[in-house]
Scaffold this motif. Structure first.
Motif, PDB file in Angstrom:
ATOM      1  N   VAL A 156       5.133  11.754   5.024  1.00 14.28           N
ATOM      2  CA  VAL A 156       3.771  11.584   5.531  1.00 14.28           C
ATOM      3  C   VAL A 156       3.326  10.125   5.415  1.00 14.28           C
ATOM      4  O   VAL A 156       2.775   9.547   6.362  1.00 14.28           O
ATOM      5  CB  VAL A 156       2.806  12.511   4.773  1.00 14.28           C
ATOM      6  N   ILE A 157       3.568   9.519   4.254  1.00 14.07           N
ATOM      7  CA  ILE A 157       3.149   8.126   4.048  1.00 14.07           C
ATOM      8  C   ILE A 157       3.946   7.188   4.952  1.00 14.07           C
ATOM      9  O   ILE A 157       3.407   6.213   5.493  1.00 14.07           O
ATOM     10  CB  ILE A 157       3.309   7.744   2.565  1.00 14.07           C
ATOM     11  N   LEU A 158       5.247   7.475   5.132  1.00 16.43           N
ATOM     12  CA  LEU A 158       6.065   6.639   6.011  1.00 16.43           C
ATOM     13  C   LEU A 158       5.584   6.735   7.457  1.00 16.43           C
ATOM     14  O   LEU A 158       5.524   5.720   8.167  1.00 16.43           O
ATOM     15  CB  LEU A 158       7.529   7.058   5.911  1.00 16.43           C
ATOM     16  N   VAL A 206       2.603   4.389  12.021  1.00 18.16           N
ATOM     17  CA  VAL A 206       1.438   4.422  12.914  1.00 18.16           C
ATOM     18  C   VAL A 206       0.648   3.125  12.794  1.00 18.16           C
ATOM     19  O   VAL A 206       0.164   2.582  13.799  1.00 18.16           O
ATOM     20  CB  VAL A 206       0.555   5.642  12.602  1.00 18.16           C
ATOM     21  N   ASP A 207       0.510   2.604  11.571  1.00 18.80           N
ATOM     22  CA  ASP A 207      -0.182   1.332  11.386  1.00 18.80           C
ATOM     23  C   ASP A 207       0.531   0.204  12.135  1.00 18.80           C
ATOM     24  O   ASP A 207      -0.113  -0.671  12.730  1.00 18.80           O
ATOM     25  CB  ASP A 207      -0.273   0.992   9.899  1.00 18.80           C
ATOM     26  N   LEU A 208       1.873   0.216  12.095  1.00 20.49           N
ATOM     27  CA  LEU A 208       2.620  -0.794  12.847  1.00 20.49           C
ATOM     28  C   LEU A 208       2.419  -0.614  14.348  1.00 20.49           C
ATOM     29  O   LEU A 208       2.328  -1.604  15.093  1.00 20.49           O
ATOM     30  CB  LEU A 208       4.113  -0.707  12.502  1.00 20.49           C
ATOM     31  N   VAL A 239       8.427  18.523  -2.278  1.00 22.12           N
ATOM     32  CA  VAL A 239       7.053  18.099  -2.003  1.00 22.12           C
ATOM     33  C   VAL A 239       6.962  16.580  -1.998  1.00 22.12           C
ATOM     34  O   VAL A 239       6.288  15.980  -1.143  1.00 22.12           O
ATOM     35  CB  VAL A 239       6.084  18.709  -3.031  1.00 22.12           C
ATOM     36  N   MET A 240       7.651  15.931  -2.931  1.00 16.76           N
ATOM     37  CA  MET A 240       7.606  14.474  -2.980  1.00 16.76           C
ATOM     38  C   MET A 240       8.263  13.856  -1.749  1.00 16.76           C
ATOM     39  O   MET A 240       7.776  12.846  -1.204  1.00 16.76           O
ATOM     40  CB  MET A 240       8.316  13.983  -4.250  1.00 16.76           C
ATOM     41  N   LEU A 241       9.344  14.462  -1.271  1.00 13.15           N
ATOM     42  CA  LEU A 241       9.986  13.973  -0.052  1.00 13.15           C
ATOM     43  C   LEU A 241       9.061  14.137   1.162  1.00 13.15           C
ATOM     44  O   LEU A 241       8.999  13.261   2.026  1.00 13.15           O
ATOM     45  CB  LEU A 241      11.297  14.709   0.183  1.00 13.15           C
ATOM     46  N   LEU A 242       8.339  15.242   1.190  1.00 14.16           N
ATOM     47  CA  LEU A 242       7.400  15.453   2.289  1.00 14.16           C
ATOM     48  C   LEU A 242       6.233  14.467   2.214  1.00 14.16           C
ATOM     49  O   LEU A 242       5.763  13.964   3.244  1.00 14.16           O
ATOM     50  CB  LEU A 242       6.888  16.891   2.272  1.00 14.16           C
ATOM     51  N   VAL A 243       5.777  14.183   0.986  1.00 17.05           N
ATOM     52  CA  VAL A 243       4.730  13.170   0.817  1.00 17.05           C
ATOM     53  C   VAL A 243       5.235  11.811   1.293  1.00 17.05           C
ATOM     54  O   VAL A 243       4.515  11.064   1.979  1.00 17.05           O
ATOM     55  CB  VAL A 243       4.285  13.102  -0.656  1.00 17.05           C
ATOM     56  N   PHE A 244       6.478  11.493   0.946  1.00 16.71           N
ATOM     57  CA  PHE A 244       7.074  10.232   1.410  1.00 16.71           C
ATOM     58  C   PHE A 244       7.128  10.190   2.934  1.00 16.71           C
ATOM     59  O   PHE A 244       6.835   9.147   3.551  1.00 16.71           O
ATOM     60  CB  PHE A 244       8.473  10.075   0.827  1.00 16.71           C
ATOM     61  N   SER A 282       0.825  -1.208   0.000  1.00 13.03           N
ATOM     62  CA  SER A 282       0.000   0.000   0.000  1.00 13.03           C
ATOM     63  C   SER A 282       0.857   1.255   0.000  1.00 13.03           C
ATOM     64  O   SER A 282       0.550   2.235  -0.684  1.00 13.03           O
ATOM     65  CB  SER A 282      -0.926  -0.013   1.221  1.00 13.03           C
ATOM     66  N   LEU A 283       1.970   1.236   0.752  1.00 15.46           N
ATOM     67  CA  LEU A 283       2.881   2.384   0.787  1.00 15.46           C
ATOM     68  C   LEU A 283       3.475   2.650  -0.588  1.00 15.46           C
ATOM     69  O   LEU A 283       3.537   3.797  -1.051  1.00 15.46           O
ATOM     70  CB  LEU A 283       3.989   2.122   1.819  1.00 15.46           C
TER      71      LEU A 283
END
Length: 313
Positions: free
Chosen positions: A293-295, A300-302, A286-291, A11-12
């Protein structure tokens, strides 16, 4: 547990791919050509075309997207149009301001919010609860940039405890750097602590109505012992969600605070890249910040799975 982690990793990866397409497409539709902006209005078409070729802007959108994506996968974020240095170098310099600031603010927010949220839940319906909720309502309503200016007036101009702005760099020492980040961190932390305290109170009140809390009380535990031993852990899932979202916001959304305190962070770098049409900087940061956020969402899921064993199945 392995299947749960593998599913979240897939999903990531898909989320990152979709985000890269959206970021590149949005940046592409921003009006203004970087080459024309850099050369000015009097530049000839031949000169603009030559600069576009040098900057790698002459190819089609799909080719440029694949080139940009391939570079990011190998750690090459391109070269800034304005500064003519690698984007990775710019990000590295600014990250050592934004990341400590986000961690500092998140630590302050958590240390403030969890105890007062638990106290409000334990004293629900009493004067302490009403007082805490009133203060948190004010904290949510007050804009952080306005609160930041009040902190500067109070602690920099009046009492001269902390510097009013700027960042000396970590080479000047840990304590000077920490002092420079204290007021920005407090300005960011208090509104987030207000939100987190309200979430903590609501989650803990809901948990205190569960049967296992009644059983613990029936076995002789006091209300405080029942909250500490059983209530806090079971109330942490919504709290972890807010903590993850807050860290993402603190890392990616501090541009106003960075402007108030003249901090050379990632938010200010994005702002400068947009105003200077330095699109490769904007895309990459922006892409690094998106990464990030997703990371954080993945972590958090873990954490969910560690807190609630039922999710591991």
């Amino acid at each position: 547990m392995f299947g749960y982690v593998a599913h979240r990793l897939i999903s990531l990866a898909l989320s990152l791919l979709a985000a890269s397409i959206v970021v590149f497409a949005v940046i592409e539709v921003i009006p203004g050509d970087p080459a024309s902006y850099m050369l000015g209005l009097n530049a000839s078409d031949e000169t603009v075309a030559a600069l576009r070729e040098t900057l790698g802007l002459s190819g089609g959108p799909i080719a440029r997207y694949l080139h940009w994506l391939g570079g990011m996968l190998t750690g090459d974020f391109g070269t800034s149009y304005t500064y003519r240095v690698p984007v990775a170098q710019l990000v590295g310099d600014r990250l050592w301001v934004s990341l400590p600031l986000a961690v500092y603010a998140l630590a302050l927010s958590t240390l403030i919010a969890l105890p007062i949220g638990a106290l409000a839940a334990a004293r629900r319906g009493r004067a302490v609860d009403y007082g805490i909720m009133g203060l948190t309502q004010i904290g949510v309503a007050v804009p952080n940039f306005w609160f930041a200016m009040l902190l500067v007036i109070a602690f920099s101009i009046t009492w001269k405890v902390f510097p009013p702005g700027g960042f000396p760099g970590w080479d000047a020492g840990f304590l000077p750097g920490l002092r420079a980040l204290t007021l920005p961190a407090v300005a960011l932390a208090l509104p987030q602590a207000s939100i987190l305290a309200r979430v903590m109170r609501s989650a803990l009140i809901e948990t205190l109505h569960q049967d296992f809390i009644r059983t613990a009380r029936a076995k002789g535990l006091s209300e405080g012992q029942a909250i500490r031993r059983h209530g806090m852990r079971n109330a942490m899932i919504p709290v972890l969600t807010i903590v993850g979202l807050q860290f993402s916001f603190l890392l990616a959304g501090t541009i106003i605070i960075e402007k108030v305190f003249f901090l050379p962070g990632l938010g200010l770098l994005i702002f400068q890249g947009i105003t200077q049409r330095d699109l490769i900087v904007v895309e990459s940061v922006v892409m690094l910040l998106v990464f990030a956020v997703i990371l954080v969402t993945f972590m958090v899921d873990l954490a969910y799975a560690l807190v609630d064993p039922r999710l591991r199945r």
